[in-house]
Design a protein around this motif. Sequence first.
Motif, PDB file in Angstrom:
ATOM      1  N   ARG A 131      38.695  -0.952  51.584  1.00 23.69           N
ATOM      2  CA  ARG A 131      39.557  -0.072  50.792  1.00 23.69           C
ATOM      3  C   ARG A 131      41.036  -0.341  51.133  1.00 23.69           C
ATOM      4  O   ARG A 131      41.894  -0.314  50.256  1.00 23.69           O
ATOM      5  CB  ARG A 131      39.206   1.390  51.080  1.00 23.69           C
ATOM      6  N   ALA A 132      41.319  -0.599  52.417  1.00 21.48           N
ATOM      7  CA  ALA A 132      42.706  -0.908  52.813  1.00 21.48           C
ATOM      8  C   ALA A 132      43.212  -2.120  52.043  1.00 21.48           C
ATOM      9  O   ALA A 132      44.366  -2.160  51.617  1.00 21.48           O
ATOM     10  CB  ALA A 132      42.780  -1.145  54.326  1.00 21.48           C
ATOM     11  N   GLY A 133      42.326  -3.102  51.858  1.00 24.95           N
ATOM     12  CA  GLY A 133      42.709  -4.283  51.082  1.00 24.95           C
ATOM     13  C   GLY A 133      43.128  -3.904  49.668  1.00 24.95           C
ATOM     14  O   GLY A 133      44.117  -4.422  49.143  1.00 24.95           O
ATOM     15  N   ARG A 134      42.412  -2.965  49.074  1.00 30.60           N
ATOM     16  CA  ARG A 134      42.744  -2.546  47.708  1.00 30.60           C
ATOM     17  C   ARG A 134      43.993  -1.667  47.684  1.00 30.60           C
ATOM     18  O   ARG A 134      44.752  -1.679  46.721  1.00 30.60           O
ATOM     19  CB  ARG A 134      41.568  -1.798  47.080  1.00 30.60           C
ATOM     20  N   ASP A 135      44.204  -0.871  48.741  1.00 30.73           N
ATOM     21  CA  ASP A 135      45.356   0.035  48.783  1.00 30.73           C
ATOM     22  C   ASP A 135      46.632  -0.660  49.259  1.00 30.73           C
ATOM     23  O   ASP A 135      47.710  -0.048  49.227  1.00 30.73           O
ATOM     24  CB  ASP A 135      45.070   1.217  49.733  1.00 30.73           C
ATOM     25  N   GLY A 136      46.524  -1.888  49.734  1.00 32.67           N
ATOM     26  CA  GLY A 136      47.704  -2.541  50.304  1.00 32.67           C
ATOM     27  C   GLY A 136      48.125  -1.901  51.611  1.00 32.67           C
ATOM     28  O   GLY A 136      49.307  -1.854  51.954  1.00 32.67           O
ATOM     29  N   THR A 137      47.141  -1.383  52.351  1.00 36.54           N
ATOM     30  CA  THR A 137      47.429  -0.796  53.660  1.00 36.54           C
ATOM     31  C   THR A 137      46.740  -1.646  54.731  1.00 36.54           C
ATOM     32  O   THR A 137      46.019  -2.587  54.399  1.00 36.54           O
ATOM     33  CB  THR A 137      46.891   0.649  53.734  1.00 36.54           C
ATOM     34  N   ALA A 138      46.979  -1.317  55.983  1.00 39.33           N
ATOM     35  CA  ALA A 138      46.346  -2.066  57.074  1.00 39.33           C
ATOM     36  C   ALA A 138      45.614  -1.082  57.972  1.00 39.33           C
ATOM     37  O   ALA A 138      46.174  -0.052  58.351  1.00 39.33           O
ATOM     38  CB  ALA A 138      47.393  -2.822  57.867  1.00 39.33           C
ATOM     39  N   LEU A 139      44.366  -1.408  58.299  1.00 37.27           N
ATOM     40  CA  LEU A 139      43.544  -0.508  59.118  1.00 37.27           C
ATOM     41  C   LEU A 139      43.199  -1.194  60.439  1.00 37.27           C
ATOM     42  O   LEU A 139      42.730  -2.337  60.454  1.00 37.27           O
ATOM     43  CB  LEU A 139      42.276  -0.141  58.338  1.00 37.27           C
ATOM     44  N   THR A 140      43.459  -0.501  61.548  1.00 36.40           N
ATOM     45  CA  THR A 140      42.969  -0.993  62.834  1.00 36.40           C
ATOM     46  C   THR A 140      42.145   0.121  63.483  1.00 36.40           C
ATOM     47  O   THR A 140      42.452   1.307  63.333  1.00 36.40           O
ATOM     48  CB  THR A 140      44.095  -1.384  63.800  1.00 36.40           C
ATOM     49  N   MET A 141      41.096  -0.272  64.184  1.00 39.63           N
ATOM     50  CA  MET A 141      40.196   0.683  64.826  1.00 39.63           C
ATOM     51  C   MET A 141      40.178   0.393  66.320  1.00 39.63           C
ATOM     52  O   MET A 141      40.036  -0.756  66.728  1.00 39.63           O
ATOM     53  CB  MET A 141      38.806   0.538  64.216  1.00 39.63           C
ATOM     54  N   ARG A 152      34.475   7.996  70.646  1.00 45.27           N
ATOM     55  CA  ARG A 152      35.642   8.381  69.837  1.00 45.27           C
ATOM     56  C   ARG A 152      36.394   7.117  69.489  1.00 45.27           C
ATOM     57  O   ARG A 152      36.717   6.318  70.383  1.00 45.27           O
ATOM     58  CB  ARG A 152      36.586   9.274  70.638  1.00 45.27           C
ATOM     59  N   TYR A 153      36.702   6.976  68.205  1.00 43.43           N
ATOM     60  CA  TYR A 153      37.326   5.746  67.708  1.00 43.43           C
ATOM     61  C   TYR A 153      38.566   6.140  66.918  1.00 43.43           C
ATOM     62  O   TYR A 153      38.489   6.939  65.983  1.00 43.43           O
ATOM     63  CB  TYR A 153      36.336   4.987  66.824  1.00 43.43           C
ATOM     64  N   ARG A 154      39.702   5.577  67.288  1.00 50.60           N
ATOM     65  CA  ARG A 154      40.965   5.901  66.603  1.00 50.60           C
ATOM     66  C   ARG A 154      41.191   4.928  65.456  1.00 50.60           C
ATOM     67  O   ARG A 154      41.238   3.715  65.670  1.00 50.60           O
ATOM     68  CB  ARG A 154      42.133   5.840  67.590  1.00 50.60           C
ATOM     69  N   PHE A 155      41.304   5.461  64.246  1.00 46.82           N
ATOM     70  CA  PHE A 155      41.605   4.654  63.067  1.00 46.82           C
ATOM     71  C   PHE A 155      43.087   4.825  62.748  1.00 46.82           C
ATOM     72  O   PHE A 155      43.529   5.936  62.465  1.00 46.82           O
ATOM     73  CB  PHE A 155      40.766   5.103  61.868  1.00 46.82           C
ATOM     74  N   GLU A 156      43.843   3.733  62.810  1.00 48.47           N
ATOM     75  CA  GLU A 156      45.259   3.785  62.428  1.00 48.47           C
ATOM     76  C   GLU A 156      45.424   3.034  61.120  1.00 48.47           C
ATOM     77  O   GLU A 156      45.112   1.840  61.046  1.00 48.47           O
ATOM     78  CB  GLU A 156      46.127   3.181  63.518  1.00 48.47           C
ATOM     79  N   ILE A 157      45.904   3.736  60.103  1.00 48.37           N
ATOM     80  CA  ILE A 157      46.045   3.146  58.780  1.00 48.37           C
ATOM     81  C   ILE A 157      47.525   3.189  58.407  1.00 48.37           C
ATOM     82  O   ILE A 157      48.117   4.263  58.345  1.00 48.37           O
ATOM     83  CB  ILE A 157      45.199   3.904  57.746  1.00 48.37           C
ATOM     84  N   THR A 158      48.096   2.012  58.234  1.00 47.35           N
ATOM     85  CA  THR A 158      49.532   1.908  58.005  1.00 47.35           C
ATOM     86  C   THR A 158      49.787   1.532  56.548  1.00 47.35           C
ATOM     87  O   THR A 158      49.160   0.613  56.020  1.00 47.35           O
ATOM     88  CB  THR A 158      50.122   0.825  58.923  1.00 47.35           C
ATOM     89  N   GLY A 159      50.685   2.262  55.918  1.00 44.87           N
ATOM     90  CA  GLY A 159      51.081   1.953  54.546  1.00 44.87           C
ATOM     91  C   GLY A 159      52.589   1.878  54.438  1.00 44.87           C
ATOM     92  O   GLY A 159      53.250   1.375  55.351  1.00 44.87           O
ATOM     93  N   GLN A 160      53.117   2.422  53.369  1.00 51.69           N
ATOM     94  CA  GLN A 160      54.561   2.350  53.109  1.00 51.69           C
ATOM     95  C   GLN A 160      54.991   3.734  52.637  1.00 51.69           C
ATOM     96  O   GLN A 160      54.576   4.183  51.572  1.00 51.69           O
ATOM     97  CB  GLN A 160      54.808   1.291  52.020  1.00 51.69           C
ATOM     98  N   ALA A 161      55.846   4.396  53.456  1.00 54.14           N
ATOM     99  CA  ALA A 161      56.376   5.691  53.029  1.00 54.14           C
ATOM    100  C   ALA A 161      57.190   5.484  51.764  1.00 54.14           C
ATOM    101  O   ALA A 161      57.873   4.466  51.617  1.00 54.14           O
ATOM    102  CB  ALA A 161      57.244   6.298  54.132  1.00 54.14           C
ATOM    103  N   ASN A 162      57.114   6.451  50.862  1.00 54.93           N
ATOM    104  CA  ASN A 162      57.857   6.309  49.620  1.00 54.93           C
ATOM    105  C   ASN A 162      57.934   7.673  48.948  1.00 54.93           C
ATOM    106  O   ASN A 162      57.260   8.617  49.355  1.00 54.93           O
ATOM    107  CB  ASN A 162      57.160   5.291  48.703  1.00 54.93           C
ATOM    108  N   HIS A 163      58.752   7.753  47.905  1.00 54.34           N
ATOM    109  CA  HIS A 163      58.962   9.015  47.198  1.00 54.34           C
ATOM    110  C   HIS A 163      57.715   9.359  46.388  1.00 54.34           C
ATOM    111  O   HIS A 163      57.207   8.520  45.653  1.00 54.34           O
ATOM    112  CB  HIS A 163      60.173   8.877  46.291  1.00 54.34           C
TER     113      HIS A 163
END
Lengths: 401, 401
Positions: free
Chosen positions: B300-310, B208-219
Motif C-alpha cells: 500500500r505504501a508503494g501505491r500511496d507514495g509513502t515509505a514504511l519501515t518496521m 511489539r513492532y513499530r511501524f513508521e510510515i513517512t509521507g509528505q506533509a501538505n495542505h
Amino acid sequence: MPWEEMWRELAPVGRSAATGGYRRDAFGSAERELSAWFVEAAVERGLEIEHDAIGNAVAWWRPEGSAGRGVLTGSHLDSVPDGGAFDGPLGVVSAFAALDLIRARGATPQRPLGIAAFVEEEGSRFGLPCLGSRWAVGALAESHANELRDRAGIPLPDVLAEHGLGLAPSRLLDDVAVFVELHVEQGRVLAELDQPVGVASGIWPHGRYRFEITGQANHAGTTAMEDRHDPMLTFAMTALAANKQARLGGHRATFGRVDVAPGSTNAVPSKVTAWLDARAANEEALADLVLAVERQGSERAGRDGTALTMTPESVSPLVRFDPDLAQRLAARPSGRLPILATQAGHDAGVLATAGIPTAMLFVRNPTGVSHAPEEFAETADALLGVEALADALLGMAGVLR
Amino acid sequence: MPWEEMWRELAPVGRSAATGGYRRDAFGSAERELSAWFVEAAVERGLEIEHDAIGNAVAWWRPEGSAGRGVLTGSHLDSVPDGGAFDGPLGVVSAFAALDLIRARGATPQRPLGIAAFVEEEGSRFGLPCLGSRWAVGALAESHANELRDRAGIPLPDVLAEHGLGLAPSRLLDDVAVFVELHVEQGRVLAELDQPVGVASGIWPHGRYRFEITGQANHAGTTAMEDRHDPMLTFAMTALAANKQARLGGHRATFGRVDVAPGSTNAVPSKVTAWLDARAANEEALADLVLAVERQGSERAGRDGTALTMTPESVSPLVRFDPDLAQRLAARPSGRLPILATQAGHDAGVLATAGIPTAMLFVRNPTGVSHAPEEFAETADALLGVEALADALLGMAGVLR
C-alpha cells in the motif's frame, strides 16, 4: 528595509532544527515574537498601530490628503505545527514592502492604507480557523469563544489573559472599505500555468468534522479477534472511504489528526477520535461527501460492533470574492493575471463573508506543497507579488467612492 | 486481614472517576501508594522485606523449620492506562491471603515462602513489558535499560533516581526455587468451561513492532488527492490487513497506539507511527503474521507514495511452564483444574524463560474483558483461587528437593 531583509529577519523565528518546519502556535513564544516584529516594522515606518482585545493588529498609514475609510491588506503570522515559512508571513511582509514601494514611487494614496496581522488563522491551537478575523468582524459569539480550549485543555480566555488580551468586542475593522490579502499559493495551478502571480475568484466551502468511534477496551493478546469491538478498524475504513470519495468526486478529504484512548500498545482501544477536513467546489457536493464518509464509516461500525458519531466543528460556506475587484486586479500592464479558485480558508474569506469587498493575490509555489517545511516561493515571484499588491492598493484607494 | 478487606483498601487507589479505569503507571503516585501498601501488608504479617535497586520487592516468611531455597508467589501492582482492578493486584492480594490461610490452618511450609511485587509489568510507561522481572533475572542489559524513556522523554534512570531507585544488579531471586503466579484470566476459556480456576500451560510468543510510515506533509485543502503522499492511508490499510491476517490464522494483531505528525486537522500528515501488538501459538506463525502485515502495508505504501519501515521493539519467545508442576497444580481434591494456554505476557513467563520452574493459576473472568474497567472476577472465584494457591505453595514447599 527591503523585502529580502525582512524575510531574513523572520526566517529563524519558531523554526524547528529537528524538522525544518515552523512552530508558530497562536499566542506561543514564536508567534508573539513575530507580533512584536510587526509592531517594530510599523513603528519604523511611522504607522499608527491599533490592536483589538483579542490581539489582531492594524498598522495605518494616513498620509496627508487621504480621506475616507481605508484600504486594508495583510495576513497572519501563526503557522500549523511544523508548517512552512510563507503561509501568512508572506502576506504581512509583502504588505510592508508594498507600502515601501508606494512611498518610493512618491505616490500618495487617496485613502488610508492599513496592514493587518490577524491572530490564530490556522486554528491549530484552538481548533477554529480564522479565530482572529472572525472575532474582528463579529462572526464569533463570545459564548463560543469562551468555550474554546487548546489541546492542553487551557481555555482561550486564560491564554488571552496571560498576554494581557481578552474578549472585548473589536472595532478594528470599522474603518475598512476594502481588503486584499496576498498569500502563497497552496496548489500548483500557477506553476502549471507558468505564471508568478494570480487572483482568487473564491474559496471552496469546507469544514472540520469530528468522528468519535467508541468500542470496548480489551487485552490485545487474550481477546479473540471475533470478540473485539475495535474502533481503530472502524477508523481505518472511514479514512480509506474518505480518500476514495474525495478522489471519485474531485473533492478533498483528509484525516490529519487522531486521538486514541487509552493509547496503549497492548490494549484494544476503547475510543478513536479523528478529525475530517473536507472541501468541495460547492456546498451540496461538500454535504454529500461528508454524508458518504459518515455512512460508510457507520456501516463498518455496525460490523465492528462499535458506535460512530459525527459532529461538524466548523463549516465555512462558499466564498465568492468581489468579481469587479478581481477583474481589476487581474488587469496588469504586463499581462492579464489568471483567476483561480482556492480550497484553503483565509482571513480574506471571513472578511468577504462579513460583507467587506475583498480580493486575494496568490504567489506561485513551485511544488504546491504547503503546511510543510517545503512550502516555498521564489524571491523574484514574491517581488512581482509586492508590485501587484502595491498597484492594487493604490488602484483601490483611487477608485473607491 | 481477609482477602475482601485488602481488596477494598486497594479499590480507590489510582481509579479515575471519569473513566472508572485504573491509572497505576509504573513509579507514578498510585503505583507508589500500592508499593507502600505492600510493605505495610508484609510488616503486619511479620515478613522480611527485600527490595532490589529497581524497586521489585519480595516479602519472605521463613518459619522455624523451613530451609533451602524458597517458594515464591506474587505478581505486579501497575496497570495499563485506564486498566482494570484485577490484572496484577489480584495475584498480590491473593498471595497474602494464601499465606494467611496457610497460617490459619496451622501448617508450616518446609521451605520459606515469598510474596513478590514486580515493577512495570505492563510496559505502559517505558514500552518494555515485564521490565522489573526482566531486571530481576538479569535478562535486561543495563545499556538497554539506560536508553528506555517514557512518553514524556524522561529516561528510566532519572525516574528511578527520583524514587531513590537505580540500576544496580538484582540478587532478589537468588534464593527462589520455584514461582507460581495467580492472575485473573484475560479471556473467556474458564467462563466457557464453567470453571472458577485453571492452570496455565504456557504463553504464546508475542511482540511489539513499530511501524513508521513517512509521507509528505501538505495542505489538506489545496493539495489534489492525486498529488498526496498520505501516510494515514498506508496506516489504515496496514491496520485492516493486520486484523484480517490475525482472523484468518487464529492469531492476535492489534494497533492500539498511533502517533500522527504534525497532527493538524488541516494538514496531510508527514508521518504516522503505529505500534503492532502481535501474538500467535508458535514462533513461526508469529513471524509469518508480522511479515504478512508488513508486506501488505509496504504494498500500500508503494501505491500511496509513502515509505514504511518496521522495527521489532520487543519479541518474547514461546514460554512453556513446567509441565510437572502444572499437572500437580491441576490435581485438586475438588476435581481436576483445566489447563490452558494464554496469549498474555506475565512476569511468570520471564522467570520461566530464565530457568526457574514456574506455574500459573488463572481465576475466571466472566466476560474475558481485561486491560479495561470491566475486567472482573467474582469474590467467590477469587477465594477458590486463594485456596488453590495456598495448596500449591504448601505442596511445592513439600515436594521440592
